[in-house]
Write an enzyme that holds these catalytic residues in place. Sequence first.
Site, mmCIF file in Angstrom:
data_model
loop_
_atom_site.group_PDB
_atom_site.id
_atom_site.type_symbol
_atom_site.label_atom_id
_atom_site.label_comp_id
_atom_site.label_asym_id
_atom_site.label_seq_id
_atom_site.Cartn_x
_atom_site.Cartn_y
_atom_site.Cartn_z
ATOM 1 N N TRP A 260 -13.771 28.669 -40.684
ATOM 2 C CA TRP A 260 -14.747 28.721 -41.771
ATOM 3 C C TRP A 260 -15.105 27.327 -42.284
ATOM 4 O O TRP A 260 -16.271 27.025 -42.513
ATOM 5 C CB TRP A 260 -14.197 29.578 -42.906
ATOM 6 C CG TRP A 260 -15.123 29.705 -44.073
ATOM 7 C CD1 TRP A 260 -15.037 29.065 -45.281
ATOM 8 C CD2 TRP A 260 -16.298 30.518 -44.142
ATOM 9 N NE1 TRP A 260 -16.083 29.439 -46.104
ATOM 10 C CE2 TRP A 260 -16.870 30.325 -45.425
ATOM 11 C CE3 TRP A 260 -16.925 31.393 -43.243
ATOM 12 C CZ2 TRP A 260 -18.032 30.978 -45.834
ATOM 13 C CZ3 TRP A 260 -18.082 32.045 -43.659
ATOM 14 C CH2 TRP A 260 -18.622 31.835 -44.928
ATOM 15 N N GLU A 316 -18.267 29.646 -36.818
ATOM 16 C CA GLU A 316 -18.664 30.668 -37.793
ATOM 17 C C GLU A 316 -19.889 30.186 -38.579
ATOM 18 O O GLU A 316 -19.742 29.493 -39.570
ATOM 19 C CB GLU A 316 -17.509 30.953 -38.748
ATOM 20 C CG GLU A 316 -16.241 31.444 -38.059
ATOM 21 C CD GLU A 316 -15.122 31.789 -39.036
ATOM 22 O OE1 GLU A 316 -15.401 32.047 -40.229
ATOM 23 O OE2 GLU A 316 -13.962 31.776 -38.625
ATOM 24 N N TYR A 392 -11.539 42.583 -40.209
ATOM 25 C CA TYR A 392 -11.098 42.474 -41.599
ATOM 26 C C TYR A 392 -12.158 41.735 -42.405
ATOM 27 O O TYR A 392 -13.183 41.313 -41.873
ATOM 28 C CB TYR A 392 -9.757 41.731 -41.686
ATOM 29 C CG TYR A 392 -9.655 40.520 -40.783
ATOM 30 C CD1 TYR A 392 -10.194 39.296 -41.166
ATOM 31 C CD2 TYR A 392 -9.035 40.611 -39.551
ATOM 32 C CE1 TYR A 392 -10.119 38.185 -40.336
ATOM 33 C CE2 TYR A 392 -8.949 39.516 -38.718
ATOM 34 C CZ TYR A 392 -9.486 38.303 -39.123
ATOM 35 O OH TYR A 392 -9.410 37.215 -38.287
#
Length: 559
Positions: A260, A316, A392
């Site tokens: 991230w 990401e 998730y």
Amino acid sequence: MRAPRFRTRLAAAAAAVLLAPLALTATPAAAEETGAREAAASGLTVTYTESARWSTGYTGEITVHNVSDTPVSDWTVEFALPDGSRVHHLWNATLAGTPEGYTVTPPHWGADVPAGGSYSFGFNGLHSGGATAPVGCLVNGSSCAGGPSHDSRSVAYYTQWSAKERDYHVRDLVDSGSAGRLTHIQYAFGNVSADGECFMSNEPGRGDALADYGRVVPAEESVDGVADDPDQDLRGNFNQLRELKEMYPGLKVNISLGGWNWSEHFSDAALTEESRERMVSSCIDLYLRGDLPEIDGAGGKGAAYGVFDGIDLDWEWPGSGGNPHNTVRPEDKENYTALVQEFRDQLDKLGKKTDRHYELTAFVPAGGWRLDAGYELDELMPDFDFVTVQGYDYHGTWESTTNHQSNLVVDARDPQPVISAELVVQAYLDRGVDPDKLVLGVPFYGQGWTGVEPGPDGDGLFQTATGPAQGTYAAGTEDWKALEEKVASGEFELFRNDEAGTAWIYDGETLWNYDDPTAMTRKTDWAQSQGLGGVMVWSVDGDDAEGSLMAAIDAALSD
């Protein structure tokens, strides 16, 4: 049960490395499964080193490792030697048999393999110029390479900060039993600079070379029980991973790039043919050739060679927003395909030189719209060994209503725009992806809200919250091991949706949605029933000291 994926590649690698696992020839499936189960119970693995060679002879050393907490005195190592090789003289053990099938047992004076330790014996052999590494090796009837008893992928992310910030060391993978249940570790993360190259740094927010390979690991935290020498060129997590692979020769370790926070420069790095070549070359030099920059007396050319078995791409996200600091371009989609192809080409080129296969994997998103914005799956998937699918963070404390964060199927009570693992996986299948190349991600942490009213069912689910609950390390998230303590204290009531494979706890004000061993078993069974290639966990430091979550996954994969 699917056919084993790993042993064929291990055979090619054996000739290229000095330290080799003695489990390179497949045994019949039933015997292999039984043996692997026994290996997990006994905690014994075996490695081989050819320490010298001359015109017609060589010296080999075989080491029996014991990762259990009890000494083992009754051990037997069985193996064959390649054509043209044979044992001439063996010491510190008893030898019987022929090159087609040797059996080695302790010497007549006895030789315990101590708890957490090892025992070595050596031999002089004769050769005809070819391979000498033992094949078809069994220790106490089990595969010498150790590892799980199933042929699915069991993948865990181990983070750069696990030791320093979470007091979870690579050694804890051994002590908890989790190391023997894993096929892969993805080490998170490696960073990519504004120049589009993999690099190392000790600058906060850009890297932690000290944790990676500079920190002197004390004996009590070390995999082999021996402290790092301050003068050695590889220390820290990297050296511990190397020691772990020596203890578990079948284990693969890949470096995961991005995440991230560190996907900021991927779009720039993937932009042109020249920039892609530069990025890939720099990452391979740094991690696979192991050419580490010298920082605080550690590193050097080839210092980390052998630690990593491949590259895991965690951009990401190509073509869609991730961290607000990311650069995002419409052409990311095509450029990501080209970047993956460049990685595959350069990895294969290196593999030809080293006579081994280097893995290429990726972390890929939940949601068909992200796939359509950034992924040409039909072109990408042939270049990947497998991909791990986000299972998730479907919901979390960025929302003001409590919900499941990792549900398998849609909960009929859910008033939100719905999402589930079933829908996410189906998006990949609809785009032609082979399910065996998909590995389902599961969380070892929970999402939590506070200021939650009970609601009509009294369980707090799908109710408005005033904000995130406070976790140990951050607001809104908490490790499973800490949540399990809340359950044990009796302060929270446990609720389940078995069909969705979810659990949550609620005390009348605070709700945590999480996965416990029961939920992990349900999720793993579901992944198996869908023909998926295995299960991935983020991140393994959320497990307890007994490795309870990893044990639940392993047991379900082994059924």
